[in-house]
Structure formats: C-alpha cells, structure tokens
Design a protein around this motif. Sequence first.
Motif, PDB file in Angstrom:
ATOM      1  N   SER A 133       0.716  -1.237   0.003  1.00  0.00           N
ATOM      2  CA  SER A 133      -0.031  -0.067   0.053  1.00  0.00           C
ATOM      3  C   SER A 133       0.790   1.049  -0.030  1.00  0.00           C
ATOM      4  CB  SER A 133      -0.675   0.038   1.267  1.00  0.00           C
ATOM      5  OG  SER A 133      -1.836  -0.947   1.208  1.00  0.00           O
ATOM      6  N   THR A 134       2.225   1.257   0.821  1.00  0.00           N
ATOM      7  CA  THR A 134       3.093   2.303   0.536  1.00  0.00           C
ATOM      8  C   THR A 134       3.491   2.474  -0.583  1.00  0.00           C
ATOM      9  OG1 THR A 134       4.829   1.257   1.501  1.00  0.00           O
ATOM     10  CG2 THR A 134       3.108   2.069   3.066  1.00  0.00           C
ATOM     11  N   PHE A 135       3.839   1.682  -1.207  1.00  0.00           N
ATOM     12  CA  PHE A 135       4.159   1.484  -2.520  1.00  0.00           C
ATOM     13  C   PHE A 135       3.569   2.418  -3.481  1.00  0.00           C
ATOM     14  CE2 PHE A 135       4.757   0.054  -6.941  1.00  0.00           C
ATOM     15  CZ  PHE A 135       6.041  -0.188  -7.201  1.00  0.00           C
ATOM     16  N   LEU A 136       2.267   2.170  -3.307  1.00  0.00           N
ATOM     17  CA  LEU A 136       1.211   2.761  -4.090  1.00  0.00           C
ATOM     18  C   LEU A 136       1.258   4.256  -3.935  1.00  0.00           C
ATOM     19  CD1 LEU A 136      -1.976   0.593  -3.867  1.00  0.00           C
ATOM     20  CD2 LEU A 136      -0.358   0.593  -5.927  1.00  0.00           C
ATOM     21  N   ILE A 137       1.687   4.663  -2.853  1.00  0.00           N
ATOM     22  CA  ILE A 137       1.819   6.080  -2.512  1.00  0.00           C
ATOM     23  C   ILE A 137       3.069   6.805  -3.033  1.00  0.00           C
ATOM     24  CG2 ILE A 137       2.226   7.640  -0.681  1.00  0.00           C
ATOM     25  CD1 ILE A 137       0.449   5.877   1.249  1.00  0.00           C
ATOM     26  N   GLN A 138       4.095   5.744  -2.970  1.00  0.00           N
ATOM     27  CA  GLN A 138       5.573   6.487  -3.448  1.00  0.00           C
ATOM     28  C   GLN A 138       5.815   6.054  -4.722  1.00  0.00           C
ATOM     29  OE1 GLN A 138       7.912   4.614  -0.375  1.00  0.00           O
ATOM     30  NE2 GLN A 138       8.487   6.434   0.332  1.00  0.00           N
ATOM     31  N   SER A 139       5.193   5.337  -5.426  1.00  0.00           N
ATOM     32  CA  SER A 139       5.652   4.734  -6.726  1.00  0.00           C
ATOM     33  C   SER A 139       5.270   6.146  -7.933  1.00  0.00           C
ATOM     34  CB  SER A 139       4.727   3.561  -7.374  1.00  0.00           C
ATOM     35  OG  SER A 139       4.887   3.209  -8.571  1.00  0.00           O
ATOM     36  N   THR A 140       6.038   6.092  -8.691  1.00  0.00           N
ATOM     37  CA  THR A 140       6.034   6.884  -9.996  1.00  0.00           C
ATOM     38  C   THR A 140       5.427   6.056 -11.157  1.00  0.00           C
ATOM     39  OG1 THR A 140       8.211   6.408 -10.772  1.00  0.00           O
ATOM     40  CG2 THR A 140       7.938   8.200  -9.384  1.00  0.00           C
ATOM     41  N   ILE A 259      -1.930  -2.540  -7.294  1.00  0.00           N
ATOM     42  CA  ILE A 259      -3.396  -2.344  -7.249  1.00  0.00           C
ATOM     43  C   ILE A 259      -4.321  -3.536  -7.294  1.00  0.00           C
ATOM     44  CG2 ILE A 259      -5.359  -1.410  -8.640  1.00  0.00           C
ATOM     45  CD1 ILE A 259      -4.151   1.041  -7.195  1.00  0.00           C
ATOM     46  N   ILE A 260      -4.165  -4.361  -8.251  1.00  0.00           N
ATOM     47  CA  ILE A 260      -4.815  -5.647  -8.399  1.00  0.00           C
ATOM     48  C   ILE A 260      -4.798  -6.318  -7.188  1.00  0.00           C
ATOM     49  CG2 ILE A 260      -5.108  -7.865  -9.541  1.00  0.00           C
ATOM     50  CD1 ILE A 260      -3.983  -6.331 -12.249  1.00  0.00           C
TER      51      ILE A 260
END
Length: 296
Positions: A133-140, A259-260
């Motif tokens: 979930s934190t990856f979704l916040i940080q990912s470009t 996301i999936i």
Amino acid sequence: MAKRQPKVFVNIPVPLTSIIKQPISIPPNTSILDARDILIRHRIGRLVVEFNKKPVGIVTEKDIAKSISIFSGKPIAKILIRDIMSKNLVTLQPEASIYDCAKLMQKNGISSIVIKNSKGKLVGVVTKTDLVSTFLIQSTATLPISKIMTKKVITVSPNDSIFEVESVLLNNQIRRVVVAKNKIPLGMITFRDFVPAKTFDLHKEFTVPQERSEIFWNPQLNEFNANKLSYLLTFSAKDIMTPNPFFVSPNDVVYTAAIIMIRHEISGLPVVRGKKIVGIVTKSDIVNVIASKGKL
C-alpha cells in the motif's frame, strides 16, 4: 554511457507508525481448530500469539496446513497453537522506518513484522500488504513488471493430487503455486486453500499417518508410490484452486500489479504473454523494491 535507471519513488516519506495495524491475537493454549476458524472468519493470514500482553509467537496459514503432517499421530482437536507457532519473532519498534521493515522481511523471508515497544509490549503488526500500500503512495508508476518478476515459475497440473500440491509448496518453500495446463494458467493455490475444514477431513479420512508424512516430504512422487497410494489421488488441485486467476503482462507497470493485489486481497499474479505464463510477480517482489528504496 550507462543506461539511466527510471525513478521508481517520489519523495513522499511514509512513517511506519501510519501503517501499523492492531492484530488479532490469541493465547498459546488456543486449539489449532479455533485458530483455523479465526483465520477463515476474518480472512487473514496470521495470528499473533500473546501472553501477558507480550508477543511470544506467530502462527500462519502455512503453520496450520503443515501441522497436519507434523502431528500426524495426534488428534487434530488436541493440537495447540503453542505446539506449532513460530517462537523466533522478528520485531521492530515503532520508531523504525518502512525501509527497515521491508529489509527485515526480505532478509528473513517472512510476510509480517511484529511491532513492540521498549518494554516488549505488543504494539501491532506490519504485513507485506501494508508495505505494498505504501508502494502505491510512493511509486511513480514507471517500473515494468518484467524488471522484478520471477521468470522460473513452479506449476502444478489441475489433476495433481492435493498432497502432491502441498509437497510442491513445502519442498520449494513457496507460498503459492500456479495451476496450469499447456502453460496456460487456470488457477492459483495458496496455503489458505488447505486451511478450511474440508481439507482437514480429507487428510484424516483418506490417509494413514505414515503414508501422509511420506507424500508430504517426498520432493517427487515416483510412479511406484503414486500407484501404491492411488486412493489419495481422488482429490486434486482443481478441487481446491481459485479458478480464473487475475494476471498481468510483463509490460504492465508494477503499480498495476500492486493495485490488483490490494483490491482483490491476493498476494501473487501470473505474468502472461499470449495466454501463456512467462513469470510470476508477488508482494515479496514489491517489498524487495521498497527494501532497495527503488534502486534496482
């Protein structure tokens, strides 16, 4: 000139305290059947074992599935969580970073970190799902799945017995396996699929302890054993798999896979090109990206 690596993360710091969850905890003398029921009811993968408000162990779906063979001579109803729980806890304090958490998961090959305070009291737990979930916040959203996926995919056939499937999981030290035919993914099996009551009943009804143990820990089920234990093969992978799995393409970005996984509460996705499987991407792969701070 060296090829420039894509920027994976934007500079948005995420404190570990913001993703710590309060776990469901149980005492060490909880029965394995009660623990199984809690896992199924809450659709979770682990329980923290707590004594005097201090974490003393952790038990997962894998521990419960595996316990059937380890304690094959003991009635399931009499197996207690203290008999099967992992006692060597990997812990952090709330002041640690998400990168510390990801590195510990990567180093120890685990799916959760227990968070406790300076007095040893249980604060909460952080799972791979929380880190994804934190990856979704940080990912470009520029990192292709092909960069992090595992290309060597272990698969089973739809007609393989459930005992062969569990042997594949245990002997290869993996948490999920793709059910495939002619390299086309048909379903997924994880340790969660071995937790429901029907699986316990299958183990008890159709095997004797010695034969059950043999088939679990044999890296390969040879033809002689398959014939000798043919009555075990009544129940197969297709009976317990989750059919029609979600999948991604090697060219999709990791953000899409994350996301999936979050949306559908799954931990791994077949990577498919032209209907045929060419890899697998899991939450562990995404946690490894976080552990490296996006520097591949």
